[in-house]
Every structure is written in C-alpha cells, then in structure tokens.
Design a protein around this motif. Structure first.
Motif, PDB file in Angstrom:
ATOM      1  N   MET B 129       0.829  -1.200   0.000  1.00  0.00           N
ATOM      2  CA  MET B 129       0.000   0.000   0.000  1.00  0.00           C
ATOM      3  C   MET B 129       0.867   1.255   0.000  1.00  0.00           C
ATOM      4  O   MET B 129       1.741   1.395   0.848  1.00  0.00           O
ATOM      5  CB  MET B 129      -0.874   0.020   1.252  1.00  0.00           C
ATOM      6  CG  MET B 129      -2.061  -0.887   1.138  1.00  0.00           C
ATOM      7  SD  MET B 129      -3.160  -0.264  -0.141  1.00  0.00           S
ATOM      8  CE  MET B 129      -4.596  -1.237   0.180  1.00  0.00           C
ATOM      9  N   GLN B 131       2.043   4.939   0.828  1.00  0.00           N
ATOM     10  CA  GLN B 131       1.770   5.830   1.959  1.00  0.00           C
ATOM     11  C   GLN B 131       1.659   7.281   1.476  1.00  0.00           C
ATOM     12  O   GLN B 131       0.623   7.890   1.545  1.00  0.00           O
ATOM     13  CB  GLN B 131       2.894   5.722   3.003  1.00  0.00           C
ATOM     14  CG  GLN B 131       3.053   4.332   3.596  1.00  0.00           C
ATOM     15  CD  GLN B 131       1.918   3.963   4.528  1.00  0.00           C
ATOM     16  OE1 GLN B 131       1.429   4.805   5.279  1.00  0.00           O
ATOM     17  NE2 GLN B 131       1.475   2.716   4.490  1.00  0.00           N
ATOM     18  N   CYS B 164      -7.026   5.935   0.983  1.00  0.00           N
ATOM     19  CA  CYS B 164      -7.082   5.180   2.245  1.00  0.00           C
ATOM     20  C   CYS B 164      -7.896   5.962   3.282  1.00  0.00           C
ATOM     21  O   CYS B 164      -8.084   7.163   3.163  1.00  0.00           O
ATOM     22  CB  CYS B 164      -5.674   4.913   2.756  1.00  0.00           C
ATOM     23  SG  CYS B 164      -4.761   3.791   1.677  1.00  0.00           S
ATOM     24  N   PRO B 165      -8.381   5.262   4.305  1.00  0.00           N
ATOM     25  CA  PRO B 165      -9.249   5.920   5.293  1.00  0.00           C
ATOM     26  C   PRO B 165      -8.523   6.963   6.139  1.00  0.00           C
ATOM     27  O   PRO B 165      -7.401   6.723   6.583  1.00  0.00           O
ATOM     28  CB  PRO B 165      -9.707   4.768   6.205  1.00  0.00           C
ATOM     29  CG  PRO B 165      -9.334   3.518   5.514  1.00  0.00           C
ATOM     30  CD  PRO B 165      -8.220   3.828   4.581  1.00  0.00           C
ATOM     31  N   SER B 167      -9.638   7.658   8.991  1.00  0.00           N
ATOM     32  CA  SER B 167      -9.870   7.242  10.379  1.00  0.00           C
ATOM     33  C   SER B 167      -8.640   6.583  10.991  1.00  0.00           C
ATOM     34  O   SER B 167      -8.457   6.606  12.198  1.00  0.00           O
ATOM     35  CB  SER B 167     -11.058   6.283  10.445  1.00  0.00           C
ATOM     36  OG  SER B 167     -10.806   5.138   9.661  1.00  0.00           O
ATOM     37  N   THR B 168      -7.796   5.990  10.158  1.00  0.00           N
ATOM     38  CA  THR B 168      -6.610   5.333  10.707  1.00  0.00           C
ATOM     39  C   THR B 168      -5.340   6.125  10.430  1.00  0.00           C
ATOM     40  O   THR B 168      -4.286   5.825  10.974  1.00  0.00           O
ATOM     41  CB  THR B 168      -6.449   3.902  10.140  1.00  0.00           C
ATOM     42  OG1 THR B 168      -6.419   3.974   8.716  1.00  0.00           O
ATOM     43  CG2 THR B 168      -7.600   3.020  10.558  1.00  0.00           C
ATOM     44  N   TYR B 201     -14.077   5.259   5.743  1.00  0.00           N
ATOM     45  CA  TYR B 201     -14.202   4.004   6.501  1.00  0.00           C
ATOM     46  C   TYR B 201     -13.973   4.250   7.997  1.00  0.00           C
ATOM     47  O   TYR B 201     -13.041   4.950   8.372  1.00  0.00           O
ATOM     48  CB  TYR B 201     -13.194   2.976   5.964  1.00  0.00           C
ATOM     49  CG  TYR B 201     -13.141   1.723   6.801  1.00  0.00           C
ATOM     50  CD1 TYR B 201     -14.131   0.759   6.678  1.00  0.00           C
ATOM     51  CD2 TYR B 201     -12.145   1.547   7.749  1.00  0.00           C
ATOM     52  CE1 TYR B 201     -14.117  -0.367   7.475  1.00  0.00           C
ATOM     53  CE2 TYR B 201     -12.123   0.416   8.549  1.00  0.00           C
ATOM     54  CZ  TYR B 201     -13.110  -0.541   8.402  1.00  0.00           C
ATOM     55  OH  TYR B 201     -13.084  -1.645   9.205  1.00  0.00           O
ATOM     56  N   GLY B 202     -14.859   3.685   8.814  1.00  0.00           N
ATOM     57  CA  GLY B 202     -14.675   3.792  10.265  1.00  0.00           C
ATOM     58  C   GLY B 202     -15.234   5.057  10.892  1.00  0.00           C
ATOM     59  O   GLY B 202     -15.069   5.280  12.083  1.00  0.00           O
ATOM     60  N   LEU B 203     -15.889   5.894  10.089  1.00  0.00           N
ATOM     61  CA  LEU B 203     -16.419   7.150  10.629  1.00  0.00           C
ATOM     62  C   LEU B 203     -17.924   7.265  10.389  1.00  0.00           C
ATOM     63  O   LEU B 203     -18.455   6.639   9.475  1.00  0.00           O
ATOM     64  CB  LEU B 203     -15.702   8.340   9.970  1.00  0.00           C
ATOM     65  CG  LEU B 203     -14.235   8.497  10.370  1.00  0.00           C
ATOM     66  CD1 LEU B 203     -13.535   9.518   9.488  1.00  0.00           C
ATOM     67  CD2 LEU B 203     -14.128   8.912  11.838  1.00  0.00           C
ATOM     68  N   PRO B 204     -18.601   8.060  11.205  1.00  0.00           N
ATOM     69  CA  PRO B 204     -20.051   8.254  11.011  1.00  0.00           C
ATOM     70  C   PRO B 204     -20.334   9.235   9.867  1.00  0.00           C
ATOM     71  O   PRO B 204     -19.429   9.953   9.445  1.00  0.00           O
ATOM     72  CB  PRO B 204     -20.503   8.839  12.344  1.00  0.00           C
ATOM     73  CG  PRO B 204     -19.293   9.510  12.906  1.00  0.00           C
ATOM     74  CD  PRO B 204     -18.101   8.746  12.406  1.00  0.00           C
TER      75      PRO B 204
END
Lengths: 219, 264
Positions: B129, B131, B164-165, B167-168, B201-204
């Motif tokens: 992946m 960066q 990429c997300p 959130s991370t 991803y991973g978030l509201p």
C-alpha cells in the motif's frame, strides 16, 4: 480512594486521554496500588467499555485507536514493574497476517492492536503472506490462534488454500483458525472450515477469547 | 467529469441475489437508472461469485447491454473473466483494473493491450500500500510507462491513486489529493479516477466525508469518479464544482441542469 483512582484511569482510557494517562498511572503507583491491579482494575475495564460502545455504534474507529494507544502507553510504564513479582501471562498467542496476493494492512493492524490491548501476545507476519509462510510460522511459534485477513473477494480463496496447507502439514489440530476482512462472511468461514470469524476488530477479540474458552465480558 | 456508476456490484446483497437468480429486469432497471442519472460508464462486478465470476460477469455484460448503450466498466482482477467479458462486450469498455503487482501486471497486461480499451490502473505494486503522494507517483510512473509501452494511449489510462481511510491515518486523504494533482501535471492526457467511499471508513455520516473529498479531488484534477449516480445531492455538488472550476462555458451546463430540475 483506590477505587476512585482506578475508575479515573479506566475513564482516561475510555476517553482516550493519552496526555494525562502517565500522570494518573504514576499517581496510582505512588498510592501503592499494585501494577497488576492498575491494569486489571483500571485500564482493562476502560478498554472493555470502549469495546461495548464501539459495538453499539456509539464509538468510531479513531476513538478506539486512541483508547488503545492510551492503554498501551500505561502498560509500557507498568509492565517493567511487573517483572519482579507477578508477570502477566498473555491470554494466548495469536499469529496474524494478510493472505497471499493481498497487501491490505489497515484492518489487520487494528485487529493486532486490539488483541494486544486485550492481553494477547501477537505475532504479525505482515501482508501478502503465503500459505508456506503461515505453516512455517505455526511450526516455529506455536500460536494458539492463527488469524488470516483478506480484503478482496479475489484473495479470499487464499484463506482456503492456507487452511488446506495447515491441514496438509498436520498442524490443524494444534491451532484455532480465524478469518476476517471486508468481503469475508460467517458463511465463508464455515464453508472453508475455519473455527471463527469476526466482522470487526472488537468482535475479533471476543471471538479469540471464545475460541480459547476464556470468558468474554466486561472485565 | 466522467462518472462510473458503481451500483451493479455483487458485494451489495440485493445485486448478488439478482445475479444469482438471473433477474435481468432488476439489473437492467439499475443500469438504466444510472445512465439516466448521468453515468458515462456502468460498472459491473461479480466478484462475490468465487469460481463462477467469469460466467456471471458475461451474463451481466449481455444483460446490461441489452438495455443501455453506455459502455461498461468491466470490474475484475481476474484476466480470464476479463477476457471472456471483453469478448461479449459491444463498444469500448473501461477495464477495472490493472495494478503494478507483478502477478497481476503480467497476466492482465496482454489482455488490456489486446482489448484496445480504456483501463483503470491502481497505484499499487509489490511494495504494498502506498503511503505518501511520492509513493503513488512513483508507481503511477511505472504504470504509465508500462501501459504506453504495450500500446495503450495516454488518453485511455485512468490512474487511481488509491484512497485510504482518514480514520486510521489523518494524512491519508491529503496524500491521495496531492498525488492526483501531481499525476495530472506529470502525465498530460492521463485521467485521474478514484472511488469515494474508502476515505470515510470507520467514521459516522460517511457520505459527508465522501462528498467533501470528491470536491477537493476535483480541484486537484480528478476527472473521473466511481460513485452512486442516484445520489442527487452528490451529482448536484459535482455539477456546481465543475462550474466553479471553469469547466462550464458560460455556466450553461449548470443553468441547463437547474432548468431540467436535476439539481437539489
């Protein structure tokens, strides 16, 4: 007094208060609260509460990550102090990797972090891990559980292949096998003969505990 | 802005069921709705049918093309499934997708070169992946040179920076955005494309982040996107952004869209 302080420590983990955790831990040590009690009665309870909120949809991924970091920072202070007396035995040994042909690492890393936070010893093989490397690592490291991650429907078959390689090597009886990843579903896990499946990192911890016959719950 | 309608994907439960039951009416309805809403390509993906992907993909191509004239985006990493889908596709499809990973590159490239089709190339190689924006640009360079070498014209290459997300990794969106800008400057003629849902991803309230990302990416030069064309608020935002970015002469497309009651 100790109870109040431990509850503040749990709360700091729950709220992901990374900057204040060190002072709280030092305060607890100054009060002569044993390190093991700080971990079990404070940090772990906070982390368990994080899991409950995440599963309920009230907490989101970044919050889980900050909480896990907060817990890790506290454990880093406490662990050396445990060596002299009570060493914590890990709940179990977990070998994890993303399967052959797949280089996605985010999900795997989050699962690793949550497992470590819950008290597992985690050995991470990285991404694009061939069946042979999984087998070799099982031989060498003797894990209790192997976790295989696949983020593509096209790499899911590699989970099956790896499982078959583990069986062919005669190691299937020695390890529990868990599978996960966005396209993976419980049905697939069952179809290929895995022991467990989890839809997210928090559930993965619960499933790992369940596979080892450990009571899962809030403490 | 070229829009690739993403709804015919068997990772969506209702679509999987429809494909499983050979429910042509359902699939054709979904294709027609996306085309009416402005899709330039209709993506077809049968990835959940492990072992039967080729059969299902061919059925999707024939079923959708029996209803709409729009070319399709053939969404598979499997060269054999792709080869079969290409054989039944009428017109010039968009192949979704090739990457720089050794195995995938070597098996997909001959199929792509022979097809004389447009192709999405993901900025991913054996290094894993990407960066930073620089990582992405390095892989993009390899992909563009390799595709050109195989006879694919620059105008047929759609580079996907891989989003990429946040959130991370809170710098993830920025890295992709910078890569889009750099790709467009470095490789004139090449398109930049991406999907919108990874970033959130991973978030509201994911749609809010997806939409904001789309507009920022357009400013960097994104000129193609995979999305749900039935999302009227997103389509409206994209039209408004095109107009603001000076890509709408005399603002006529905007005015026209309002008159036709297409914007919300």
């Amino acid at each position: 007094m100790n109870e109040a302080l431990l509850s503040r420590i749990g709360d700091a983990v729950l709220r992901g208060q990374l900057p204040s955790i060190e002072n709280l831990v030092r305060e607890a040590l100054a009060e002569n609260i044993p390190p093991l009690q700080i971990i079990q009665g404070g940090l772990a309870k906070g982390m368990a509460a994080v899991g409950v909120r995440f599963k309920a949809g009230d907490y989101f991924l970044p919050e889980v990550m900050v909480s896990a970091k907060t817990m890790a920072a506290a454990v880093a202070i406490l662990e050396p102090l445990l060596e002299s007396g009570t060493r914590i035995e890990p709940l179990g040994k977990f070998l994890i990797g993303t399967v052959s042909g797949d280089v996605h690492d985010i999900g795997k890393n989050i699962v690793s972090m949550m497992l470590r936070g819950a008290g597992f010893a985690v050995s991470d093989l990285g991404v694009n891990v061939s069946a042979e490397r999984f087998v070799e690592a099982i031989r060498k490291e003797r894990p209790d559980i192997v976790g295989m991650c696949a983020l593509l429907s096209t790499t899911m078959p590699a989970q099956k292949k790896t499982l078959e390689a583990i069986s062919a090597a005669g190691l299937r009886d020695q390890v529990k096998v868990m599978v996960g990843g966005a396209p993976v579903q419980a049905k697939w896990a069952e179809q290929i003969g895995a022991d467990g499946y989890a839809p997210d990192a928090v559930s993965a911890v619960d499933m790992a505990k369940e596979l080892l016959g450990l009571v899962s719950g809030t403490d | 802005m070229q829009i690739v309608g993403e709804l015919i994907n068997t990772s969506r439960g209702a679509v999987h069921t429809a494909v499983d039951n050979l429910d042509a009416a359902f699939i054709q309805g979904l294709a027609a709705k996306q085309v009416e809403a402005g899709a330039d390509y209709v993506d077809v993906n049968a990835g959940t049918f492990v072992g039967k992907e080729g059969d299902k993909l061919c059925w999707l191509v024939e079923t959708v093309q029996a209803r709409v004239e729009t070319p399709l985006a053939l969404d598979t990493p499997d060269p054999e499934a792709l080869r079969r889908a290409l054989a039944v596709h009428r017109g010039r499809p968009l192949i979704n997708s090739i990457t720089g990973e050794t195995g995938r590159w070597e098996t997909m490239l001959p199929v792509v070169a022979e097809a004389k089709a447009a192709v999405i190339a993901l900025c991913l190689d054996d290094a894993g992946m990407p960066q930073s924006a620089a990582d992405r640009l390095r892989v993009a360079g390899k992909l563009v040179r390799g595709l050109e070498g195989a006879g694919v014209s620059m105008e047929d290459i759609y580079l996907d920076p891989l989003v990429c997300p946040v959130s991370t990794d809170t710098s993830a969106a920025l890295a992709a955005l910078e890569a889009i800008g750099a790709m467009r400057r470095e490789f004139p003629g090449v398109h930049a494309i991406c999907g919108l849902s990874n970033v959130s991803y991973g978030l509201p309230k994911r749609r809010l982040l997806n939409n904001a990302f789309c507009l920022l990416a357009m400013q960097q030069g994104l000129d193609a996107v995979l999305l749900d064309p039935l999302d009227r608020s997103l389509i409206s935002l994209i039209q408004a952004t095109q107009t603001l970015l000076g890509k709408d002469e005399y603002c006529m497309a905007y005015i026209q869209a309002v008159r036709e009651n297409r914007l919300t």
